[in-house]
Design a protein around this motif. Sequence first.
Motif, PDB file in Angstrom:
ATOM      1  N   LYS A 189       0.843  -1.187   0.000  1.00 13.38           N
ATOM      2  CA  LYS A 189       0.000   0.000   0.000  1.00 13.38           C
ATOM      3  C   LYS A 189       0.877   1.235   0.000  1.00 13.38           C
ATOM      4  O   LYS A 189       1.666   1.459   0.918  1.00 13.38           O
ATOM      5  CB  LYS A 189      -0.880  -0.020   1.252  1.00 13.38           C
ATOM      6  CG  LYS A 189      -1.931   1.061   1.275  1.00 13.38           C
ATOM      7  CD  LYS A 189      -2.795   0.876   2.515  1.00 13.38           C
ATOM      8  CE  LYS A 189      -3.671   2.072   2.745  1.00 13.38           C
ATOM      9  NZ  LYS A 189      -4.383   1.996   4.017  1.00 13.38           N
ATOM     10  N   LEU A 199      -1.454   7.741  -1.336  1.00 18.41           N
ATOM     11  CA  LEU A 199      -2.916   7.694  -1.249  1.00 18.41           C
ATOM     12  C   LEU A 199      -3.467   6.278  -1.251  1.00 18.41           C
ATOM     13  O   LEU A 199      -4.666   6.074  -1.464  1.00 18.41           O
ATOM     14  CB  LEU A 199      -3.532   8.496  -2.404  1.00 18.41           C
ATOM     15  CG  LEU A 199      -3.415  10.016  -2.252  1.00 18.41           C
ATOM     16  CD1 LEU A 199      -3.835  10.717  -3.526  1.00 18.41           C
ATOM     17  CD2 LEU A 199      -4.257  10.517  -1.091  1.00 18.41           C
ATOM     18  N   GLY A 200      -2.617   5.288  -1.039  1.00 20.64           N
ATOM     19  CA  GLY A 200      -3.125   3.944  -0.786  1.00 20.64           C
ATOM     20  C   GLY A 200      -3.296   3.047  -1.992  1.00 20.64           C
ATOM     21  O   GLY A 200      -3.996   2.044  -1.905  1.00 20.64           O
ATOM     22  N   CYS A 201      -2.715   3.380  -3.134  1.00 27.25           N
ATOM     23  CA  CYS A 201      -2.756   2.448  -4.271  1.00 27.25           C
ATOM     24  C   CYS A 201      -1.767   1.302  -4.022  1.00 27.25           C
ATOM     25  O   CYS A 201      -1.012   1.322  -3.062  1.00 27.25           O
ATOM     26  CB  CYS A 201      -2.400   3.162  -5.571  1.00 27.25           C
ATOM     27  SG  CYS A 201      -3.546   4.476  -5.996  1.00 27.25           S
ATOM     28  N   TRP A 227      -9.732   2.548  -8.071  1.00 26.48           N
ATOM     29  CA  TRP A 227      -8.661   3.310  -7.408  1.00 26.48           C
ATOM     30  C   TRP A 227      -9.134   4.683  -6.982  1.00 26.48           C
ATOM     31  O   TRP A 227      -8.629   5.251  -6.006  1.00 26.48           O
ATOM     32  CB  TRP A 227      -7.424   3.373  -8.302  1.00 26.48           C
ATOM     33  CG  TRP A 227      -6.824   2.007  -8.406  1.00 26.48           C
ATOM     34  CD1 TRP A 227      -6.827   1.192  -9.488  1.00 26.48           C
ATOM     35  CD2 TRP A 227      -6.235   1.252  -7.340  1.00 26.48           C
ATOM     36  NE1 TRP A 227      -6.263  -0.014  -9.172  1.00 26.48           N
ATOM     37  CE2 TRP A 227      -5.884  -0.013  -7.874  1.00 26.48           C
ATOM     38  CE3 TRP A 227      -5.958   1.512  -5.993  1.00 26.48           C
ATOM     39  CZ2 TRP A 227      -5.273  -1.005  -7.100  1.00 26.48           C
ATOM     40  CZ3 TRP A 227      -5.347   0.533  -5.238  1.00 26.48           C
ATOM     41  CH2 TRP A 227      -5.019  -0.712  -5.797  1.00 26.48           C
ATOM     42  N   THR A 245     -10.657   3.939  -3.760  1.00 24.33           N
ATOM     43  CA  THR A 245      -9.574   3.642  -2.806  1.00 24.33           C
ATOM     44  C   THR A 245      -8.975   4.941  -2.278  1.00 24.33           C
ATOM     45  O   THR A 245      -8.847   5.143  -1.060  1.00 24.33           O
ATOM     46  CB  THR A 245      -8.482   2.804  -3.495  1.00 24.33           C
ATOM     47  OG1 THR A 245      -9.073   1.588  -3.955  1.00 24.33           O
ATOM     48  CG2 THR A 245      -7.333   2.498  -2.556  1.00 24.33           C
ATOM     49  N   VAL A 246      -8.628   5.818  -3.207  1.00 22.84           N
ATOM     50  CA  VAL A 246      -8.005   7.088  -2.823  1.00 22.84           C
ATOM     51  C   VAL A 246      -9.001   7.953  -2.034  1.00 22.84           C
ATOM     52  O   VAL A 246      -8.667   8.513  -0.988  1.00 22.84           O
ATOM     53  CB  VAL A 246      -7.495   7.832  -4.083  1.00 22.84           C
ATOM     54  CG1 VAL A 246      -7.120   9.257  -3.746  1.00 22.84           C
ATOM     55  CG2 VAL A 246      -6.312   7.103  -4.686  1.00 22.84           C
ATOM     56  N   ASN A 297      -9.554   6.701   1.399  1.00 23.06           N
ATOM     57  CA  ASN A 297      -8.357   6.915   2.223  1.00 23.06           C
ATOM     58  C   ASN A 297      -8.278   8.355   2.713  1.00 23.06           C
ATOM     59  O   ASN A 297      -7.729   8.619   3.772  1.00 23.06           O
ATOM     60  CB  ASN A 297      -7.098   6.550   1.433  1.00 23.06           C
ATOM     61  CG  ASN A 297      -6.862   5.056   1.431  1.00 23.06           C
ATOM     62  OD1 ASN A 297      -7.339   4.344   2.328  1.00 23.06           O
ATOM     63  ND2 ASN A 297      -6.153   4.559   0.439  1.00 23.06           N
ATOM     64  N   MET A 298      -8.824   9.273   1.924  1.00 23.84           N
ATOM     65  CA  MET A 298      -8.910  10.656   2.408  1.00 23.84           C
ATOM     66  C   MET A 298      -9.813  10.706   3.634  1.00 23.84           C
ATOM     67  O   MET A 298      -9.540  11.414   4.598  1.00 23.84           O
ATOM     68  CB  MET A 298      -9.470  11.569   1.315  1.00 23.84           C
ATOM     69  CG  MET A 298      -8.526  11.813   0.178  1.00 23.84           C
ATOM     70  SD  MET A 298      -9.336  12.835  -1.062  1.00 23.84           S
ATOM     71  CE  MET A 298      -8.126  12.788  -2.350  1.00 23.84           C
TER      72      MET A 298
END
Lengths: 184, 254
Positions: A103, A107-109, B169, B172-173, B176-177
Amino acid sequence: MQDEKTLHDEQQGLPGGPAEIDTDRRKFLTKVGWGSLAGFLAINSYAFLRFFYPRVLFEPPSQFKVGFPNDYPPGTVNSQYQREFGTWIIRLQDGRFFAMESKCTHLGCTPSWLESQKKFKCPCHGSGYYISGLNFEGPAPRPMDRFKISIAEDGQLQVDKTIKFPGVPGKESNEVYPQSLLKA
Amino acid sequence: MNSLYDKVKKNLIWKSVFRRDYRDTARNRAMAIFGNVFLHLHPVRVRESAVKLRYTWGMGGITFLAFIILTITGVVLMFYYHPTVDLAYLDMKDLEFQAPYGVISRNLHRWAAHFMVIVVMIHMFRVFMTGSYKAPRQFNWGIGVILLVLTFLLSFTGYLLPWDQLGFWAITVGTNMGAATPLIGYQGPFSEFLHITPYNDIRFALLGGAQVGGNALLRSYIWHCIAIPLISVILMFVHFWRVRKDGGISRPQH
């Protein structure tokens, strides 16, 4: 109209009479009524919010076994468990193991291990990391996180994702977290 | 010809649906507006200056038009789409290659969505530049800001539904924010102090789990197709009602 006025005057004429008692009772019942409604809505709002947090997840377990140490040649990154568990099993040249979360710290990709360039590269915004997880290019703010890896009773390597070693900005995780490395 | 006209219009059924004839009188024009459930939010009379396109640009109405197109095409798309990990992407491809008129429905939905986001922002820009947020319209400006956020949320939740790499994605991003938000996200400030973990933070509630998976897809789908449109429609009617109650559509002073 006349009757009401007469009644009103009579009630006013009685000090502490039924008029005042009735008003108190009405106020009390109003409070009880609105209070019950507020309580009902509060409990329902809580239930509605709590509803979004399921008790049981159908996700892969956070502790899992990844085979025997001899399965891993030194100096390699194993991406076999990346898809299901989001974890790489990495064996350094000196034979030590560690488990790293797949990860990107930006930004977690999910970065990819590029064997030819010996680095992790994130496809989203181009962050690059050395094999140890230390970031050296792109927007990533810190090294990637590691999980606890140990030897299970049957001799297999076991990863525990509940124990995490978060990357510290600018620091090499091999030095910050010697306990994240496993000699086998 | 006249006898056919009489047969169609001069009977009980026609008269029960249409209460008036169409003689062009002031009274009839007024009745046409407030006798119609679809038009009754609209004022019966409008000042000439209120329809000056160069002042309002008609952006609010165009936003609403985009919303109507999105509602219709969205319902159409729902007939082919399963919100599951195995089928979502394939259903999207089915719509593009196999379903009759599928590709135009999907593309209309997609382009109208982009269009609505752009137009709603221009609408806000116009309201700001003409000072139409000032008294007595402050409350409606607030409603409008909420509607803007809801528009973005509709756009965001719809992004995941094709279940392709782009949407996956993006979610996902985006989530995650959420995880990095102070007090409510596990990576945000104060998370250790408040014992916030990946399993009890805001991201968990959005995804229905700790990773972007089947639960996240289903939740996006429900928010996108049911919950947010429902909230939006209610607020839109408040918004349109208040435009009237706050003195009608904003117009030039002179």
